[in-house]
Design an enzyme around this catalytic site. Structure first.
Site, mmCIF file in Angstrom:
data_model
loop_
_atom_site.group_PDB
_atom_site.id
_atom_site.type_symbol
_atom_site.label_atom_id
_atom_site.label_comp_id
_atom_site.label_asym_id
_atom_site.label_seq_id
_atom_site.Cartn_x
_atom_site.Cartn_y
_atom_site.Cartn_z
ATOM 1 N N LYS A 160 -20.585 -60.921 18.027
ATOM 2 C CA LYS A 160 -21.862 -61.590 18.270
ATOM 3 C C LYS A 160 -21.887 -62.954 17.558
ATOM 4 C CE LYS A 160 -24.378 -57.205 18.648
ATOM 5 N NZ LYS A 160 -25.550 -56.438 18.170
ATOM 6 N N TYR B 16 -27.907 -55.698 28.060
ATOM 7 C CA TYR B 16 -28.783 -54.896 27.204
ATOM 8 C C TYR B 16 -29.925 -54.229 27.972
ATOM 9 C CZ TYR B 16 -26.517 -56.379 22.880
ATOM 10 O OH TYR B 16 -25.618 -56.565 21.851
ATOM 11 N N ASN C 194 -25.797 -57.412 13.331
ATOM 12 C CA ASN C 194 -24.777 -56.410 12.991
ATOM 13 C C ASN C 194 -23.382 -56.787 13.504
ATOM 14 O OD1 ASN C 194 -25.255 -55.875 15.661
ATOM 15 N ND2 ASN C 194 -25.685 -53.703 15.398
ATOM 16 N N HIS D 220 -20.760 -55.829 18.931
ATOM 17 C CA HIS D 220 -21.208 -54.779 19.843
ATOM 18 C C HIS D 220 -19.986 -54.061 20.376
ATOM 19 C CE1 HIS D 220 -23.055 -52.727 23.268
ATOM 20 N NE2 HIS D 220 -21.992 -53.132 23.944
ATOM 21 N N GLU E 286 -19.634 -52.528 31.320
ATOM 22 C CA GLU E 286 -19.656 -53.771 30.540
ATOM 23 C C GLU E 286 -18.441 -54.645 30.865
ATOM 24 O OE1 GLU E 286 -20.340 -52.343 26.531
ATOM 25 O OE2 GLU E 286 -22.466 -51.992 26.968
HETATM 26 P P1 CMP Z 1 -25.664 -53.314 19.704
HETATM 27 O O1 CMP Z 1 -24.542 -52.378 19.466
HETATM 28 O O2 CMP Z 1 -25.350 -54.669 20.201
HETATM 29 O O3 CMP Z 1 -26.682 -52.614 20.738
HETATM 30 C C1 CMP Z 1 -28.051 -52.934 20.772
HETATM 31 C C2 CMP Z 1 -28.453 -53.817 19.655
HETATM 32 O O4 CMP Z 1 -29.836 -53.873 19.404
HETATM 33 C C3 CMP Z 1 -27.870 -53.279 18.366
HETATM 34 O O5 CMP Z 1 -26.488 -53.473 18.350
HETATM 35 C C4 CMP Z 1 -28.674 -54.026 17.326
HETATM 36 O O6 CMP Z 1 -28.134 -55.301 17.008
HETATM 37 C C5 CMP Z 1 -29.997 -54.218 18.043
HETATM 38 N N1 CMP Z 1 -30.997 -53.333 17.477
HETATM 39 C C6 CMP Z 1 -31.012 -52.002 17.542
HETATM 40 N N2 CMP Z 1 -32.099 -51.525 16.896
HETATM 41 C C7 CMP Z 1 -32.763 -52.600 16.419
HETATM 42 C C8 CMP Z 1 -33.953 -52.762 15.671
HETATM 43 N N3 CMP Z 1 -34.677 -51.712 15.278
HETATM 44 N N4 CMP Z 1 -34.336 -54.010 15.354
HETATM 45 C C9 CMP Z 1 -33.595 -55.071 15.773
HETATM 46 N N5 CMP Z 1 -32.457 -54.974 16.490
HETATM 47 C C10 CMP Z 1 -32.049 -53.751 16.797
#
Ligand code: CMP
Length: 137
Positions: free
Chosen positions: A3, A43, A106, A109, A120
């Protein structure tokens, strides 16, 4: 997908290193500025969640690096390598556990199942962007 935060923290090489060292095969790789349309499709499963808007805005805010990795059990192994969604809950030794503190930042993904990976990959890559190879050593 590394990301925007992972790219800006200079973790692209570290992510590739962890997957390569484990023994997975890199078959697709590109840096891209994601369109809103692709981010929303990618998403889609989260579209009713309160964080959907900010998630999409973040993913399109700066370049990401998309990858396709191949190998036995790669989807479940990748989830272990990446760690729990919330970096604060992710085990040390995982990418998120070692480098993150914020669920919205984070770093990476990973597809959560084989069917999701197939969906995907077809969203992110065309067939001619995927290499068909295996190690000969
Ligand atoms: P990802 O694996 O990219 O899949 C969905 C993303 O949504 C996840 O990683 C997080 O970065 C984001 N995400 C999930 N839960 C939350 C939350 N409670 N607040 C903000 N972002 C979130």
């Amino acid at each position: 997908m590394v990301k925007p935060d992972g790219v800006q923290r200079a973790l692209v090489g570290e992510v590739i290193r962890r997957f390569e060292s484990k023994g997975f095969i890199l078959v697709g790789l590109k840096m891209m500025q994601v369109s809103r349309e692709l981010a929303e499709k990618h998403y889609e499963v989260h579209k009713e969640r309160p964080f959907f808007g900010s998630l999409v805005e973040f993913i399109i805010s700066a370049p990401v690096v998309a990858m396709v990795w191949e190998g036995d059990g790669v989807v479940s192994a990748a989830r272990k390598i990446i760690g729990a969604t919330n970096p604060l809950s992710a085990e040390p030794g995982t990418i998120r556990g070692d480098y993150g503190v914020n669920i919205g930042r984070n770093l990476i993904h990973g597809s959560d199942a084989l069917e999701t990976a197939a969906r995907e990959i077809s969203l992110w890559f065309s067939n001619d962007e995927l290499a068909n190879w295996e190690p000969t050593i």
